[in-house]
Design a protein around this motif. Structure first.
Motif, PDB file in Angstrom:
ATOM      1  N   VAL A   1      -5.443  -2.117  -9.981  1.00 54.49           N
ATOM      2  CA  VAL A   1      -4.952  -1.808 -11.326  1.00 54.49           C
ATOM      3  C   VAL A   1      -3.430  -1.675 -11.326  1.00 54.49           C
ATOM      4  O   VAL A   1      -2.766  -2.150 -12.240  1.00 54.49           O
ATOM      5  CB  VAL A   1      -5.630  -0.525 -11.868  1.00 54.49           C
ATOM      6  CG1 VAL A   1      -4.970  -0.046 -13.141  1.00 54.49           C
ATOM      7  CG2 VAL A   1      -7.112  -0.776 -12.095  1.00 54.49           C
ATOM      8  N   LEU A   2      -2.882  -1.045 -10.295  1.00 51.03           N
ATOM      9  CA  LEU A   2      -1.430  -0.878 -10.214  1.00 51.03           C
ATOM     10  C   LEU A   2      -0.699  -2.215 -10.199  1.00 51.03           C
ATOM     11  O   LEU A   2       0.448  -2.302 -10.637  1.00 51.03           O
ATOM     12  CB  LEU A   2      -1.045  -0.080  -8.970  1.00 51.03           C
ATOM     13  CG  LEU A   2      -1.002   1.424  -9.127  1.00 51.03           C
ATOM     14  CD1 LEU A   2      -0.715   2.088  -7.797  1.00 51.03           C
ATOM     15  CD2 LEU A   2      -0.014   1.864 -10.178  1.00 51.03           C
ATOM     16  N   ALA A   3      -1.347  -3.254  -9.720  1.00 54.16           N
ATOM     17  CA  ALA A   3      -0.710  -4.573  -9.665  1.00 54.16           C
ATOM     18  C   ALA A   3      -0.600  -5.213 -11.048  1.00 54.16           C
ATOM     19  O   ALA A   3       0.178  -6.149 -11.231  1.00 54.16           O
ATOM     20  CB  ALA A   3      -1.499  -5.482  -8.730  1.00 54.16           C
ATOM     21  N   GLY A   4      -1.347  -4.694 -12.034  1.00 53.01           N
ATOM     22  CA  GLY A   4      -1.315  -5.255 -13.379  1.00 53.01           C
ATOM     23  C   GLY A   4      -0.141  -4.755 -14.192  1.00 53.01           C
ATOM     24  O   GLY A   4       0.536  -3.794 -13.824  1.00 53.01           O
ATOM     25  N   GLY A   5       0.084  -5.382 -15.317  1.00 53.66           N
ATOM     26  CA  GLY A   5       1.214  -5.055 -16.178  1.00 53.66           C
ATOM     27  C   GLY A   5       1.221  -3.626 -16.693  1.00 53.66           C
ATOM     28  O   GLY A   5       2.255  -2.986 -16.737  1.00 53.66           O
ATOM     29  N   ASP A   6       0.064  -3.096 -17.099  1.00 49.18           N
ATOM     30  CA  ASP A   6      -0.009  -1.724 -17.611  1.00 49.18           C
ATOM     31  C   ASP A   6      -0.679  -0.796 -16.606  1.00 49.18           C
ATOM     32  O   ASP A   6      -1.187   0.254 -16.955  1.00 49.18           O
ATOM     33  CB  ASP A   6      -0.749  -1.692 -18.949  1.00 49.18           C
ATOM     34  CG  ASP A   6      -2.208  -2.109 -18.827  1.00 49.18           C
ATOM     35  OD1 ASP A   6      -2.573  -2.740 -17.812  1.00 49.18           O
ATOM     36  OD2 ASP A   6      -2.983  -1.799 -19.747  1.00 49.18           O
ATOM     37  N   GLY A   7      -0.651  -1.194 -15.331  1.00 51.55           N
ATOM     38  CA  GLY A   7      -1.357  -0.460 -14.282  1.00 51.55           C
ATOM     39  C   GLY A   7      -0.933   0.987 -14.130  1.00 51.55           C
ATOM     40  O   GLY A   7      -1.764   1.885 -14.023  1.00 51.55           O
ATOM     41  N   GLU A   8       0.370   1.223 -14.145  1.00 56.90           N
ATOM     42  CA  GLU A   8       0.852   2.594 -13.956  1.00 56.90           C
ATOM     43  C   GLU A   8       0.382   3.494 -15.099  1.00 56.90           C
ATOM     44  O   GLU A   8      -0.017   4.636 -14.870  1.00 56.90           O
ATOM     45  CB  GLU A   8       2.372   2.613 -13.828  1.00 56.90           C
ATOM     46  CG  GLU A   8       2.896   3.957 -13.372  1.00 56.90           C
ATOM     47  CD  GLU A   8       4.364   3.918 -12.996  1.00 56.90           C
ATOM     48  OE1 GLU A   8       5.078   4.835 -13.435  1.00 56.90           O
ATOM     49  OE2 GLU A   8       4.784   3.001 -12.268  1.00 56.90           O
TER      50      GLU A   8
ATOM     51  N   ASP B   1       0.818  -1.206   0.000  1.00 55.78           N
ATOM     52  CA  ASP B   1       0.000   0.000   0.000  1.00 55.78           C
ATOM     53  C   ASP B   1       0.856   1.262   0.000  1.00 55.78           C
ATOM     54  O   ASP B   1       0.533   2.239  -0.675  1.00 55.78           O
ATOM     55  CB  ASP B   1      -0.935   0.020   1.205  1.00 55.78           C
ATOM     56  CG  ASP B   1      -2.070  -0.986   1.093  1.00 55.78           C
ATOM     57  OD1 ASP B   1      -2.116  -1.736   0.089  1.00 55.78           O
ATOM     58  OD2 ASP B   1      -2.906  -1.031   2.007  1.00 55.78           O
ATOM     59  N   LEU B   2       1.947   1.244   0.764  1.00 54.58           N
ATOM     60  CA  LEU B   2       2.840   2.413   0.792  1.00 54.58           C
ATOM     61  C   LEU B   2       3.478   2.652  -0.571  1.00 54.58           C
ATOM     62  O   LEU B   2       3.591   3.793  -1.015  1.00 54.58           O
ATOM     63  CB  LEU B   2       3.927   2.233   1.856  1.00 54.58           C
ATOM     64  CG  LEU B   2       3.468   2.331   3.303  1.00 54.58           C
ATOM     65  CD1 LEU B   2       4.613   1.963   4.240  1.00 54.58           C
ATOM     66  CD2 LEU B   2       2.949   3.721   3.611  1.00 54.58           C
ATOM     67  N   MET B   3       3.873   1.566  -1.233  1.00 58.23           N
ATOM     68  CA  MET B   3       4.461   1.691  -2.566  1.00 58.23           C
ATOM     69  C   MET B   3       3.432   2.231  -3.559  1.00 58.23           C
ATOM     70  O   MET B   3       3.753   3.071  -4.400  1.00 58.23           O
ATOM     71  CB  MET B   3       5.000   0.345  -3.042  1.00 58.23           C
ATOM     72  CG  MET B   3       6.167  -0.177  -2.222  1.00 58.23           C
ATOM     73  SD  MET B   3       7.642   0.810  -2.433  1.00 58.23           S
ATOM     74  CE  MET B   3       8.083   0.359  -4.090  1.00 58.23           C
ATOM     75  N   ALA B   4       2.198   1.766  -3.456  1.00 55.75           N
ATOM     76  CA  ALA B   4       1.137   2.251  -4.345  1.00 55.75           C
ATOM     77  C   ALA B   4       0.879   3.732  -4.107  1.00 55.75           C
ATOM     78  O   ALA B   4       0.758   4.508  -5.057  1.00 55.75           O
ATOM     79  CB  ALA B   4      -0.138   1.444  -4.134  1.00 55.75           C
ATOM     80  N   LEU B   5       0.812   4.133  -2.839  1.00 58.59           N
ATOM     81  CA  LEU B   5       0.589   5.543  -2.522  1.00 58.59           C
ATOM     82  C   LEU B   5       1.745   6.395  -3.040  1.00 58.59           C
ATOM     83  O   LEU B   5       1.527   7.455  -3.633  1.00 58.59           O
ATOM     84  CB  LEU B   5       0.417   5.723  -1.016  1.00 58.59           C
ATOM     85  CG  LEU B   5       0.099   7.126  -0.534  1.00 58.59           C
ATOM     86  CD1 LEU B   5      -1.203   7.635  -1.146  1.00 58.59           C
ATOM     87  CD2 LEU B   5       0.012   7.156   0.983  1.00 58.59           C
TER      88      LEU B   5
END
Length: 88
Positions: free
Chosen positions: A58-65, A9-13
């Motif tokens: 979504v961020l966990a997916g390949g094109d999430g970013e 979660d911290l990495m996503a934020l």
């Protein structure tokens, strides 16, 4: 609101905040406390533009970013500079 639950979660934020900065949206230090809470909620909320997935999923997916960047570009482009992001 549930607190951030771990390193993922911290990495996503951090990624979402970096994307906002790259898009030209600056979180001023005095406003950061008021924006981070809603940002944490937003990243967990299922959104129609992500087919019911949350930005965190979504961020966990390949094109999430890339998908998150496109979504943020729409939000930031329509909201700046009238009010802080995300809108209440």
């Amino acid at each position: 609101m549930k607190a951030l639950s771990g390193l993922h979660d911290l990495m996503a934020l951090a990624t979402i905040r970096r994307l906002l900065l790259e898009l030209g949206y600056v979180l001023h230090p005095e406003a950061a406390g008021n924006v981070l809470g809603p940002l944490q909620l937003w990243m967990r909320e299922p959104l129609s533009q992500f087919d019911g997935q949350s930005p965190l999923e979504v961020l966990a997916g390949g094109d999430g970013e890339k998908r998150i960047r496109e979504c943020l570009a729409e939000i930031v482009g329509s909201e700046r500079p009238r009010r802080p992001w995300p809108a209440p």
